[in-house]
Design a protein around this motif. Structure first.
Motif, short mmCIF file in Angstrom:
data_model
loop_
_atom_site.label_atom_id
_atom_site.label_comp_id
_atom_site.label_asym_id
_atom_site.label_seq_id
_atom_site.Cartn_x
_atom_site.Cartn_y
_atom_site.Cartn_z
N ARG A 3 0.81 -1.22 0.00
CA ARG A 3 0.00 0.00 0.00
C ARG A 3 0.84 1.26 0.00
O ARG A 3 0.30 2.36 -0.09
CB ARG A 3 -0.95 0.01 1.18
CG ARG A 3 -0.29 0.08 2.54
CD ARG A 3 -1.34 0.10 3.66
NE ARG A 3 -2.10 1.34 3.68
CZ ARG A 3 -3.17 1.54 4.45
NH1 ARG A 3 -3.60 0.56 5.23
NH2 ARG A 3 -3.81 2.70 4.44
N SER A 4 2.17 1.12 0.11
CA SER A 4 3.03 2.30 0.14
C SER A 4 3.81 2.43 -1.16
O SER A 4 4.38 1.46 -1.66
CB SER A 4 4.02 2.21 1.31
OG SER A 4 3.32 2.21 2.54
N LEU A 5 3.84 3.64 -1.67
CA LEU A 5 4.63 3.98 -2.84
C LEU A 5 5.81 4.83 -2.36
O LEU A 5 5.62 5.77 -1.59
CB LEU A 5 3.77 4.75 -3.84
CG LEU A 5 4.40 5.19 -5.17
CD1 LEU A 5 3.33 5.23 -6.25
CD2 LEU A 5 5.04 6.57 -5.04
N HIS A 6 7.01 4.48 -2.81
CA HIS A 6 8.22 5.17 -2.37
C HIS A 6 8.78 5.95 -3.56
O HIS A 6 9.14 5.35 -4.58
CB HIS A 6 9.24 4.17 -1.83
CG HIS A 6 8.69 3.35 -0.70
ND1 HIS A 6 8.84 3.70 0.62
CD2 HIS A 6 7.95 2.21 -0.71
CE1 HIS A 6 8.24 2.81 1.39
NE2 HIS A 6 7.69 1.89 0.61
N ALA A 7 8.85 7.27 -3.43
CA ALA A 7 9.12 8.11 -4.59
C ALA A 7 10.29 9.06 -4.36
O ALA A 7 10.56 9.49 -3.23
CB ALA A 7 7.88 8.93 -4.95
N ASP A 23 0.64 6.75 0.50
CA ASP A 23 -0.30 5.65 0.76
C ASP A 23 -1.21 5.52 -0.46
O ASP A 23 -1.92 6.46 -0.83
CB ASP A 23 -1.13 5.96 2.01
CG ASP A 23 -2.01 4.78 2.43
OD1 ASP A 23 -2.40 3.97 1.56
OD2 ASP A 23 -2.32 4.68 3.63
N ILE A 24 -1.18 4.33 -1.11
CA ILE A 24 -2.03 4.09 -2.29
C ILE A 24 -3.04 2.98 -2.01
O ILE A 24 -3.45 2.26 -2.92
CB ILE A 24 -1.19 3.77 -3.53
CG1 ILE A 24 -0.22 2.60 -3.26
CG2 ILE A 24 -0.40 5.00 -3.99
CD1 ILE A 24 0.47 2.09 -4.51
N PRO A 27 -6.23 3.65 -4.66
CA PRO A 27 -5.45 4.16 -5.80
C PRO A 27 -6.03 5.44 -6.41
O PRO A 27 -5.30 6.18 -7.06
CB PRO A 27 -5.48 3.01 -6.80
CG PRO A 27 -5.79 1.79 -6.00
CD PRO A 27 -6.69 2.28 -4.88
N PRO A 30 -4.44 8.89 -3.76
CA PRO A 30 -3.16 8.74 -3.07
C PRO A 30 -2.95 9.84 -2.05
O PRO A 30 -3.32 11.00 -2.28
CB PRO A 30 -2.13 8.82 -4.21
CG PRO A 30 -2.83 9.56 -5.31
CD PRO A 30 -4.29 9.21 -5.19
#
Length: 252
Positions: A3-7, A23-24, A27, A30
């Motif tokens: 559920r986590s996107l690291h950018a 947090d996605i 979707p 976000p």
């Protein structure tokens, strides 16, 4: 894969890209959870626009996350963060590469091999910036990372019409490695590194002994024929290799 996107994200108030966790779970909506930056990236005016890429500063990417640890190629430094509490990332350690290495990013890529407690890093540079760095870091003690070896730079084949790759063109330097290990169709070898060196093509290294990485193969693509729109002499018209992906069938 979660559920986590690291950018690596450009944000107001920072002079270069920083680390942001999103947090996605939904979707369609976000939500930023947290962010982390090197102190020197913070601008005095918090509303100032990101100034993109000053020398060596800012998180390149991708951020590489294994368990509760984020491995970050932060331009001038290699950084490790504890993200067990994703709302409050905490620095574990940092290791500076600039100086002595310079260029757009002294640390362009960071690829961990957790079971071996080593991390591969490399820069993005060209001949005008000085030599690239491509190294293996010992992270057995996460609070005290240390370089234990450097990769040997590519040497032209005997029949090459140039003495070194800088003579071929200015576009020579390490760039990226095979690294999408979360994908089940990507090769997961932990003793071989596939690395692109721009005008020097692809070079393959055996890292079974992390203190003595050595080259075991290479592929230098042929240069393209000159065509309409090609730079006029004496500009060099060469093929550059920037990215590499190796699948489980052995295709590169």
């Amino acid at each position: 894969g979660g559920r986590s996107l690291h950018a690596a994200a450009a944000v107001k108030g920072a002079s270069g890209p920083i680390y942001v966790i999103v947090d996605i779970a939904d979707p369609t909506h976000p939500v930023e959870v947290s962010r982390w930056s090197l102190p020197e990236l913070k601008l005095t005016d918090p509303n100032a626009q990101n100034t993109a890429y000053p020398h060596g500063h800012g998180l390149h990417g991708p951020p590489y996350v294994v368990g509760n640890t984020a491995y970050l190629p932060f331009g001038t430094k290699f950084v490790m963060l504890d993200i067990s509490d994703i709302r409050h990332p905490k620095e574990i350690s940092e290791l500076a590469f600039d100086p002595p290495f310079r260029g757009l990013f002294a640390v362009h890529t960071a690829l961990p091999f957790p079971t071996r407690k080593i991390v591969e890093t490399n820069s993005e540079a060209n001949c005008e910036d000085g030599p690239s760095q491509a190294s293996l870091i010992d992270v057995a003690d996460p609070k005290n990372p240390k370089v234990i070896s450097y990769f040997p730079p590519p040497v032209p084949p005997p029949a090459a019409p140039y003495k070194n790759f800088c003579d071929k063109s200015n576009g020579f330097g390490a760039h990226n490695v095979n690294m999408l290990f979360h994908n089940p169709f990507v090769d997961h070898a932990d003793n071989i590194i596939y690395m692109t060196w721009v005008n020097a093509g692809l070079h393959v290294y055996d890292i079974a002994d992390a203190r003595q990485p050595h080259e075991i193969g290479y592929f230098i693509p042929p240069d393209p024929p000159r065509g309409a729109g090609a730079p006029p002499p004496p500009a060099t018209w060469v093929t550059d290799s920037a990215e590499v992906l190796v699948d489980t069938r052995g295709y590169i």
